[in-house]
Structure formats: C-alpha cells, structure tokens
Design a protein around this motif. Structure first.
Motif, mmCIF file in Angstrom:
data_model
loop_
_atom_site.group_PDB
_atom_site.id
_atom_site.type_symbol
_atom_site.label_atom_id
_atom_site.label_comp_id
_atom_site.label_asym_id
_atom_site.label_seq_id
_atom_site.Cartn_x
_atom_site.Cartn_y
_atom_site.Cartn_z
ATOM 1 N N HIS A 72 42.837 33.682 65.567
ATOM 2 C CA HIS A 72 44.220 34.724 65.200
ATOM 3 C C HIS A 72 44.874 35.371 65.352
ATOM 4 N N ARG A 73 44.231 35.808 66.858
ATOM 5 C CA ARG A 73 45.032 36.953 68.299
ATOM 6 C C ARG A 73 46.084 36.304 68.374
ATOM 7 N N LEU A 74 46.445 35.047 68.457
ATOM 8 C CA LEU A 74 47.354 34.611 69.204
ATOM 9 C C LEU A 74 48.357 33.726 68.511
ATOM 10 N N THR A 75 48.066 33.286 66.778
ATOM 11 C CA THR A 75 49.153 32.906 65.576
ATOM 12 C C THR A 75 49.082 34.077 64.488
ATOM 13 N N GLY A 76 47.740 34.585 64.750
ATOM 14 C CA GLY A 76 47.700 34.939 62.593
ATOM 15 C C GLY A 76 47.117 34.832 61.919
ATOM 16 N N VAL A 77 46.615 33.314 61.929
ATOM 17 C CA VAL A 77 46.322 32.237 61.226
ATOM 18 C C VAL A 77 44.618 32.671 61.516
ATOM 19 N N ARG A 78 43.541 33.175 60.398
ATOM 20 C CA ARG A 78 42.029 32.432 60.662
ATOM 21 C C ARG A 78 41.689 30.884 61.204
ATOM 22 N N GLY A 79 41.244 30.574 61.765
ATOM 23 C CA GLY A 79 40.317 29.769 62.177
ATOM 24 C C GLY A 79 39.837 29.475 63.695
ATOM 25 N N ARG A 80 38.984 28.614 63.654
ATOM 26 C CA ARG A 80 38.953 27.953 64.632
ATOM 27 C C ARG A 80 39.270 26.276 65.438
ATOM 28 N N ILE A 81 39.748 26.676 66.862
ATOM 29 C CA ILE A 81 40.626 25.840 66.992
ATOM 30 C C ILE A 81 39.534 24.232 67.096
ATOM 31 N N SER A 82 38.933 24.548 67.511
ATOM 32 C CA SER A 82 38.029 22.871 67.878
ATOM 33 C C SER A 82 37.736 22.484 66.044
ATOM 34 N N ASP A 83 37.900 23.134 65.503
ATOM 35 C CA ASP A 83 37.343 22.822 64.373
ATOM 36 C C ASP A 83 38.424 21.594 63.226
ATOM 37 N N MET A 84 39.378 22.815 63.678
ATOM 38 C CA MET A 84 40.703 21.724 62.971
ATOM 39 C C MET A 84 41.111 20.591 63.641
ATOM 40 N N SER A 85 42.186 20.045 62.917
ATOM 41 C CA SER A 85 42.746 18.149 63.126
ATOM 42 C C SER A 85 43.990 18.500 64.176
ATOM 43 N N TRP A 86 44.493 17.615 65.046
ATOM 44 C CA TRP A 86 45.646 18.319 65.941
ATOM 45 C C TRP A 86 46.703 18.706 64.623
ATOM 46 N N ASP A 87 46.697 18.311 63.232
ATOM 47 C CA ASP A 87 47.728 18.138 62.380
ATOM 48 C C ASP A 87 47.950 19.172 61.935
ATOM 49 N N GLU A 88 46.763 20.015 61.564
ATOM 50 C CA GLU A 88 46.420 21.822 61.910
ATOM 51 C C GLU A 88 46.730 22.424 62.793
ATOM 52 N N VAL A 89 46.511 22.256 63.793
ATOM 53 C CA VAL A 89 46.776 22.161 64.560
ATOM 54 C C VAL A 89 49.081 22.690 65.334
ATOM 55 N N SER A 90 48.839 21.478 64.337
ATOM 56 C CA SER A 90 50.568 21.581 64.795
ATOM 57 C C SER A 90 51.539 22.512 64.509
ATOM 58 N N ARG A 91 51.371 23.087 63.325
ATOM 59 C CA ARG A 91 51.851 23.486 62.946
ATOM 60 C C ARG A 91 51.527 25.191 62.620
ATOM 61 N N LEU A 92 51.015 24.848 63.407
ATOM 62 C CA LEU A 92 50.211 26.972 63.969
ATOM 63 C C LEU A 92 51.813 27.242 65.228
ATOM 64 N N ARG A 93 51.968 28.674 65.174
ATOM 65 C CA ARG A 93 52.962 28.986 66.073
ATOM 66 C C ARG A 93 52.401 30.266 66.540
ATOM 67 N N ILE A 94 52.407 29.886 67.781
ATOM 68 C CA ILE A 94 51.658 30.897 68.750
ATOM 69 C C ILE A 94 52.841 32.800 68.533
ATOM 70 N N ARG A 95 52.414 33.813 68.273
ATOM 71 C CA ARG A 95 53.355 34.595 67.504
ATOM 72 C C ARG A 95 54.125 34.903 68.931
ATOM 73 N N ARG A 96 55.846 35.842 68.282
ATOM 74 C CA ARG A 96 56.500 36.023 69.019
ATOM 75 C C ARG A 96 55.990 37.806 69.496
ATOM 76 N N ARG A 97 55.250 38.269 69.294
ATOM 77 C CA ARG A 97 55.027 40.363 69.569
ATOM 78 C C ARG A 97 52.692 39.663 69.802
ATOM 79 N N LEU A 98 52.977 39.774 71.235
ATOM 80 C CA LEU A 98 51.503 39.447 71.080
ATOM 81 C C LEU A 98 51.098 41.210 72.642
#
Length: 307
Positions: free
Chosen positions: A64-90
């Motif tokens: 959430h902090r970096l992408t605004g999407v709630r989840g756990r990176i290690s529980d996601m597939s690469w397809d799910e991670v590849s669609r996330l974006r690191i926020r412009r403002r941090l």
C-alpha cells in the motif's frame, strides 16, 4: 574476472540505498539507471519472491505505501505485480513528500541484472523482517536468476534471514553473500532488559545512553557464528554496530564489511548518533570499510572525491 569488492580500493565503494531515492522512486529501473549516469559505483536494492517464483524489486511486505493498492507482495503472482505502479508522490519520512514526476513499474531481478551487470555493483538484499522457514526458497530463486544472468561478479547478496542465505549457497555455492545486522534487531523487550544492567565499557559505549544492547550485537556479529554456518564471505552492518576493530577482525578472515545507511531520508527508526555524518564517513573510511550505503550517493561521492 575478479569481483570488484575484493580488489584494493582507495576508499569505500559508494552504494545508493535503493538506487538514488532523492531523484527516483526506490528500487526502480529509473533510479538504477540514474546511478549509472552519475558514475556511482553501485546500488543496494530489495527483492521478494512472488507466489509463482518470480523475483521482483520491492521494499515493503505490504504494497500500500508504495503503490496505493492493498496486498502482500509475496502473496501475489508476477502478473498481478506487473500491473502495479509505484506512486509518483511518496512519503519518505519525517512528513517529507517527494514528487518524482511520474509513476514507475516494479522490475524483475532478471531484467535488472541483464541491464546493469558490469555497470553497477549490486547488493541484493533478500528482504526479511525476521527469519522464516517458509521463505527459504527466496534464496534458491535469487541464486538461479544470478546464475542465469551470469551476474555473480556484479553482485553480493545479503539478508536478515539466514534460511534464505543457506538456500542461496546450496543452489549456487561460491556466491558472495552474508548476514545483515541491524542495531534494533534485539527487539524492544530484550533491549530494555540489557539497559537495566550497568553499562559495559566497550568502544560503542561512547554513544549517549546505555549501549549494552548495541555492544551485545557487536559481539554476536564479530563472533561470526551465523557467517560460519552459512559460509559467508561478507557482513552488512548498520554503521552504529561497527567499532574500532570490527573491520580488522573480518578482513583477517578474508571477509568484507559493508555499512548502512548514511544520510538517511527516513530517520524515524534511526538511532541517535553523537557524531556528525561526515565524521562517521571519515571514521568508516579510516577503518577500511568496503562499502557504504547511502540515500544521498551524490553527496558521499563528492566527499570521497576530495579526500
């Protein structure tokens, strides 16, 4: 080709902590590319293994902090991670927000090694907040990616999880790897217990307050029991744990010592130091630390240019 960290050097190598976080989002391709453009010797970055065994650059367990999407990176597939974006403002800590101008995608370790091997020295931190047996194969997958990319002489691998390091070495014996030590790793309760004991007179006791916990961690680190167990060739330590003979002890074993994090952006978890940052850098250089990780690699680079 000899590993660049194991050659004689005029000063500690400068490694950008998570890239160049003053200029680009942490652990991003843009940040690593900027490190090359600036002539910085290397970078440190964090990795996780996804649910389907891909290795990605990312710092937090939660997204959430970096992408605004709630989840756990290690529980996601690469397809799910590849669609996330690191926020412009941090939020980089202390109420400070940096606007980087655009979003960034999360890269695979494989594409990073393909792009930057031979251009940057890379400290791959296999991210862990505590040792976990069920995460041990992060080490296996990281080793496989390094072998596949032919990147062994451009990387070192560190972690706070000895299971990951054990499996890394099982998969690719001879990689340069080592355990990481943090000055808060005893935990709050153990730290409070140590502080009830009259302060032991050590090099580290020169810092304000009771430093028994830090002195004990220094003792554990210098004993190198974990390093012997997992066949380490290096150790990565918070600079507050390095005393006057730490580097000498590890060099006598043929091991390297890295120090982190100088000029930190986020100071919320940093211990108070009685030294000014430039005094710390000068001391670490005199002790012949092998590399220093920093959130401001340009400033550290400038310091060494005038030594």
């Amino acid at each position: 080709m000899a590993h660049p960290l194991f050659v004689e050097k005029r000063h500690p190598f400068v490694l950008g902590h998570r890239g160049v976080p003053l200029l680009h989002q942490e652990n991003s391709l843009a940040g690593l590319g900027r490190a090359v453009e600036l002539g910085i010797e290397g970078v440190e970055f964090d990795v996780y293994r996804t649910r389907d065994d891909h290795v990605v650059l990312f710092h937090d367990e939660e997204t959430h902090r970096l992408t605004g999407v709630r989840g756990r990176i290690s529980d996601m597939s690469w397809d799910e991670v590849s669609r996330l974006r690191i926020r412009r403002r941090l939020d980089v800590g202390g109420g400070r927000i940096i606007d980087y101008g655009r979003e960034e995608r999360i890269p695979l370790l494989e594409e990073v090694l393909d792009e930057f091997s031979g251009k940057l020295l890379m400290n791959i931190e296999m991210k862990a907040y505590a040792p976990r047996w069920d995460r041990r194969h992060t080490g296996t997958e990281v080793a496989r990616v390094i072998r596949r990319c032919g990147a062994a002489n451009s990387v070192v691998v560190t972690s706070f999880d000895f299971f990951m390091l054990w499996y890394l070495e099982r998969e690719f014996a001879g990689l340069h790897s080592g355990f990481a030590y943090d000055d808060g790793m005893l935990g709050e309760k153990a730290g409070e217990w140590f502080e009830r004991i009259p302060e032991i007179r050590t090099d580290l006791a020169r810092m304000p307050g009771n430093q028994n916990g830090v002195s004990f961690l220094n003792f554990l680190m210098e004993a190198n029991a974990i390093g012997r167990l997992i066949d380490s060739t290096l150790v990565d330590a918070e600079y507050t744990l390095i005393d006057s003979d730490t580097v000498e002890r590890f060099h006598a074993r043929g091991m390297l010592v890295g120090a982190y994090t100088l000029f930190p952006l986020d100071t919320r978890l940093a211990r108070h130091s009685y030294e000014e940052p430039l005094e710390i850098i000068r001391r670490l250089a005199e002790q012949r630390v092998d590399w220093i990780e920093t959130d401001d690699p340009e400033q550290l680079q400038e310091f060494f240019a005038h030594l």
